[in-house]
Design an enzyme around this catalytic site. Structure first.
Site, PDB file in Angstrom:
ATOM      1  N   GLU A 101       3.566   3.440  -2.147  1.00 56.79           N
ATOM      2  CA  GLU A 101       3.332   2.691  -3.376  1.00 56.79           C
ATOM      3  C   GLU A 101       3.837   3.524  -4.554  1.00 56.79           C
ATOM      4  O   GLU A 101       3.769   4.754  -4.524  1.00 56.79           O
ATOM      5  CB  GLU A 101       1.837   2.382  -3.567  1.00 56.79           C
ATOM      6  CG  GLU A 101       1.231   1.489  -2.492  1.00 56.79           C
ATOM      7  CD  GLU A 101       1.669   0.041  -2.635  1.00 56.79           C
ATOM      8  OE1 GLU A 101       2.380  -0.286  -3.596  1.00 56.79           O
ATOM      9  OE2 GLU A 101       1.316  -0.759  -1.745  1.00 56.79           O
ATOM     10  N   ASP A 156       2.418 -18.622   5.869  1.00 60.11           N
ATOM     11  CA  ASP A 156       1.489 -17.988   4.934  1.00 60.11           C
ATOM     12  C   ASP A 156       2.220 -17.535   3.674  1.00 60.11           C
ATOM     13  O   ASP A 156       1.705 -17.661   2.554  1.00 60.11           O
ATOM     14  CB  ASP A 156       0.796 -16.800   5.606  1.00 60.11           C
ATOM     15  CG  ASP A 156      -0.335 -16.242   4.754  1.00 60.11           C
ATOM     16  OD1 ASP A 156      -1.166 -17.033   4.260  1.00 60.11           O
ATOM     17  OD2 ASP A 156      -0.378 -15.007   4.566  1.00 60.11           O
TER      18      ASP A 156
END
Length: 286
Positions: free
Chosen positions: A201, A226
């Site tokens: 991240e 999804d």
């Protein structure tokens, strides 16, 4: 297909059985593939009977208790053996069938069900794993396109970017696949299975290793569905969908980054490049 049920033996030639030939011709007009299959089995049966006949001829005869009746019994036994050896998977009849289909311009069923190679123009400069990834997810992406309006090529490209063209897919601790090729995290409202892995991240512009939970699916199709729900029903991505529907790859990529889909500051430019690759290959596939 109506063929003669009488077994072929040494006393009957195929040319003399006009009813079988006429029936084969009639069936060929109705169903060429089935007729080719049956004809191939007939050829293999004849071949196997000749093999049996040659084997018998090479065996020395004793002359004892041999007459026309025993000879007929032997021929019938050989015909039965030849019938049992005919039509086996991967046998001679399969090879004959494929050859006849090619000569008549009919597609082989096995070839039809196999993954078709991409055209030469598409494969030029494209790695095999890239081609495979695009073909593998084409159907699921098109189904998601119908639900969201986002081009299938955009979604395949994003899945490719997130998973490294399928080579860095998220797996569970036990090695089980998550099928999560979009890198969608398991937030508090997710009630399905999860895969907890270490990921990178960008915090304050700097890459850091963190442990995060990601959604786990039962299939790639479920993952694409999804993703379609997430992008299509979330107000945060409304402009992203609009950009995608207008055909703007760079706008779509920038919109995803701006909406916070990923923390990588170079996400938009990286994704746009992958989209261009995917679009180029898919256009050649069409």
């Amino acid at each position: 297909m109506a063929l003669s049920s009488t077994p072929f033996n040494a006393g009957n030639s195929l040319t003399s059985d006009t009813r079988s030939i006429d029936a084969l011709r009639a069936a060929a007009a109705r169903d060429p593939k089935s007729s080719i299959k049956e004809a191939a089995k007939q050829f293999e049966s004849l071949f196997m009977q000749e093999v049996m006949k040659s084997m018998r001829a090479s065996t020395l005869s004793t002359g004892m208790l041999e007459n026309s009746a025993t000879q007929m019994g032997t021929e019938m036994l050989d015909t039965q053996f030849a019938g049992k050896l005919t039509g086996l998977p991967g046998g001679l009849s399969d090879a004959i069938q494929r050859q006849l289909q090619r000569q008549m311009g009919l597609k082989d069923d096995a070839a039809k069900n196999a993954v078709q190679p991409l055209p030469v123009l598409a494969t030029k400069g494209i790695a095999p794993h890239v081609q495979t990834f695009i073909q593998k997810h084409d159907g699921a992406a098109k189904a998601a396109e119908a639900a969201t309006g986002i081009p299938a090529s955009f979604m395949i490209a994003q899945a490719a970017h997130e998973s490294g063209w399928g080579r860095r897919e998220i797996t569970g601790r036990d090695g089980s696949p998550s099928f999560n090729v979009f890198g969608i995290k398991a937030t508090s409202n997710w009630t399905g299975k999860v895969a907890e892995v270490q990921t990178t991240e960008y915090i304050d512009g700097k890459p850091q290793k963190v442990t995060a939970k990601f959604r786990a699916y039962a299939s790639y199709e479920e993952a694409f569905k999804d993703y379609a729900r997430l992008i299509g029903s979330n107000e945060r991505y409304a402009n992203v969908v609009a950009q995608a529907q207008s055909g703007g790859a760079e706008g779509f990529a920038r919109g995803l980054q701006k909406a916070g889909y990923a923390t990588d500051p170079e996400y938009a430019s990286k994704l746009a490049k992958v989209i261009n690759t995917t679009v180029r290959v898919q256009r050649a596939m069409a």
